[in-house]
Design an enzyme around this catalytic site. Structure first.
Site, PDB file in Angstrom:
ATOM      1  N   SER A 209      19.809  76.923  74.034  1.00  0.00           N
ATOM      2  CA  SER A 209      20.492  78.179  73.704  1.00  0.00           C
ATOM      3  C   SER A 209      21.981  77.937  73.526  1.00  0.00           C
ATOM      4  O   SER A 209      22.448  76.801  73.630  1.00  0.00           O
ATOM      5  CB  SER A 209      20.232  79.208  74.809  1.00  0.00           C
ATOM      6  OG  SER A 209      20.651  80.471  74.398  1.00  0.00           O
ATOM      7  N   ASN A 210      22.692  78.985  73.252  1.00  0.00           N
ATOM      8  CA  ASN A 210      24.145  78.933  73.110  1.00  0.00           C
ATOM      9  C   ASN A 210      24.780  79.817  74.160  1.00  0.00           C
ATOM     10  O   ASN A 210      24.186  80.806  74.562  1.00  0.00           O
ATOM     11  CB  ASN A 210      24.558  79.498  71.740  1.00  0.00           C
ATOM     12  CG  ASN A 210      24.552  78.464  70.657  1.00  0.00           C
ATOM     13  OD1 ASN A 210      24.103  77.349  70.845  1.00  0.00           O
ATOM     14  ND2 ASN A 210      25.054  78.848  69.510  1.00  0.00           N
ATOM     15  N   ARG A 211      25.989  79.518  74.544  1.00  0.00           N
ATOM     16  CA  ARG A 211      26.695  80.419  75.460  1.00  0.00           C
ATOM     17  C   ARG A 211      27.063  81.693  74.724  1.00  0.00           C
ATOM     18  O   ARG A 211      27.703  81.651  73.693  1.00  0.00           O
ATOM     19  CB  ARG A 211      27.974  79.754  75.948  1.00  0.00           C
ATOM     20  CG  ARG A 211      27.744  78.829  77.094  1.00  0.00           C
ATOM     21  CD  ARG A 211      29.061  78.364  77.647  1.00  0.00           C
ATOM     22  NE  ARG A 211      29.749  79.408  78.395  1.00  0.00           N
ATOM     23  CZ  ARG A 211      30.922  79.230  78.987  1.00  0.00           C
ATOM     24  NH1 ARG A 211      31.534  78.075  78.893  1.00  0.00           N
ATOM     25  NH2 ARG A 211      31.482  80.202  79.658  1.00  0.00           N
ATOM     26  N   VAL A 277      24.031  82.027  67.196  1.00  0.00           N
ATOM     27  CA  VAL A 277      22.713  81.487  66.842  1.00  0.00           C
ATOM     28  C   VAL A 277      22.669  80.002  67.222  1.00  0.00           C
ATOM     29  O   VAL A 277      23.598  79.256  66.916  1.00  0.00           O
ATOM     30  CB  VAL A 277      22.470  81.642  65.325  1.00  0.00           C
ATOM     31  CG1 VAL A 277      21.059  81.177  64.954  1.00  0.00           C
ATOM     32  CG2 VAL A 277      22.695  83.079  64.881  1.00  0.00           C
TER      33      VAL A 277
END
Ligand code: CTP
Length: 406
Positions: A209-211, A277
């Site tokens: 995931s991304n922060r 994203v």
């Protein structure tokens, strides 16, 4: 339509001698076309009867959260979601203290916690209470939280003293309310906002995931809705509550987000892609949990660039992208704007700890495709959201029929 016309408001009245002035305020609000539900504290009822407010507002007065015969108990949640603003006038020192502490022991204080709309408080109190350090601290807490607390007027008080503590004039309260409500300059617009991270499964329990807390995107969705737009919020997993009026489309992966965005982009007049994203996903997510502690190589494949795809479709929507950069922010922002073909790019420096990820504040640079670049000062994300929407409106007006000259 005036700023108040057709707006649904809650007028909270608490137990001050100035409670009778709330009757005049209510008359003025309804005269200007607002639909007002009045909520009385128990002490307010000692000063002015509910019948007066019910007659003038044309709606039942909300009084007792705990009366089992009352339908009001469930109404507070629905009302909290519908209201464009809550005005408390007069707001006693007691109410300010309860609101600052987050107490919810009657209808009004519960509404103040359940509401997501702007709150305006017009204090009134006697005996120099306004200057008491406890009141000063409570007012500061509320203001820090974004509540607009007006300064009471100076002059003769009910006790005969002359001090600061009189309820501000009705005109001043209405004027402040107009400012709190802001313009309805996005009425008729359909705004599509993406927010939060995406999650790309590695196996059934793990993901890439991304922060991203999603706060900037949710603030944008809320601001657009407040300004009159029909909002669709496509969001990856966050801990936030979506604005109640928005059409909420929860997604997990970038591919789900892409599908949802392309489906809703056709109808949108403004697209704001605040989502972080994930750039890559696992090529072959494992069907069962990966076991063991050994070196592991994951094959990753790039996710589709949703923003670039939306911009390339030239649906006629104004397209806003975001860029999270750690260095040479302006140069990278300009390059990203051009590469993705968007109209406006909002860039922030994520190497700073005081802004950006998880922070209340943000400080962004707005770069547009007509060559403009403008840094905004550091401010709460809620205010950044409004500033971005202001920029969209201004750029669209200045460059009418933008797609034709691309
Ligand atoms: N974005 C998108 N689809 C992707 C990646 C990003 O729609 N697969 C959008 C984001 O919502 C954001 C903008 O593109 O509005 C910028 O994202 P960012 O991650 O900064 O850019 P990248 O394209 O990933 O570029 P780089 O990693 O080189 O900084």
């Amino acid at each position: 339509m005036t700023a108040l016309g057709g707006r649904e408001l809650v007028l909270g009245v608490t137990g001050s001698i100035a409670a009778y002035k709330a009757v005049y305020l209510l008359r003025e609000l309804t005269r200007q076309g607002a639909r007002v539900s009045v909520c009385l504290s128990a002490h307010a009822r000692e000063f002015v009867g509910a019948l007066t407010f019910r007659t003038l507002s044309g709606h039942p007065v909300l009084e007792d959260l705990f009366d089992p015969r009352s339908e009001d108990a469930v109404e507070h949640v629905a009302l909290a979601e519908r209201a464009a603003a809550i005005v408390v006038a007069p707001a006693t020192a007691n109410l300010l203290a309860k609101a600052a502490q987050g107490l919810a022991d009657d209808f009004l204080t519960t509404l103040l916690l359940a509401g997501r709309c702007p709150v305006l408080m017009a204090p009134a109190m006697d005996g120099g209470m306004w200057e008491h350090p406890a009141v000063v601290a409570n007012v500061a807490t509320l203001r820090r939280r974004g509540v607009v607390v007006l300064e009471p007027d100076r002059g003769a008080l009910a006790s005969g003293l002359s001090a600061q503590g009189r309820l501000p004039e009705v005109e001043a309260i209405v004027e402040a309310l107009r400012a709190v409500l802001g313009p309805r300059d996005l009425a008729g617009e359909r705004v599509l906002v993406t927010a939060g991270p995406t999650r790309e499964p590695i196996d059934p329990v793990r993901y890439i995931s991304n922060r991203s807390s999603g706060r900037m995107g949710y603030a944008l969705a809320a601001a657009a809705g407040r300004r009159g737009a029909a909002v669709t919020l496509v969001s990856g997993p966050t801990a936030l509550t979506p604005p109640p009026a928005a059409t909420f489309v929860p997604v997990e992966t970038a591919e789900e987000m892409r599908e949802a965005v392309l489906q809703h982009a056709e109808a949108a007049t403004i697209v704001v892609k605040a989502a972080a994203v994930a750039d890559y996903r696992a090529q072959r997510p494992a069907a069962a949990k990966i076991k063991g502690k050994r070196d592991l190589t994951l094959d990753l494949t790039p996710n589709p660039d949703i923003l670039a795809e939306v911009a390339a479709r030239r649906t006629g929507a104004f397209v806003v992208g975001f860029a999270a950069e750690t260095h040479e922010v302006a140069a990278h922002a300009r390059a990203k704007l051009e590469a993705k073909g968007v109209d406006l790019l909002v860039a922030n420096d994520v190497s700073r700890r005081d802004i950006g990820f998880d922070a209340d504040d943000n400080e962004v640079l707005l770069v547009d495709r007509w060559g403009g670049a403008r840094g905004l000062p550091r401010m709460p994300k809620v205010a950044v959201a409004d500033a971005i929407l202001d920029a969209v409106i201004a750029l669209r007006a200045a460059h009418a029929a933008p797609k034709a000259v691309r």
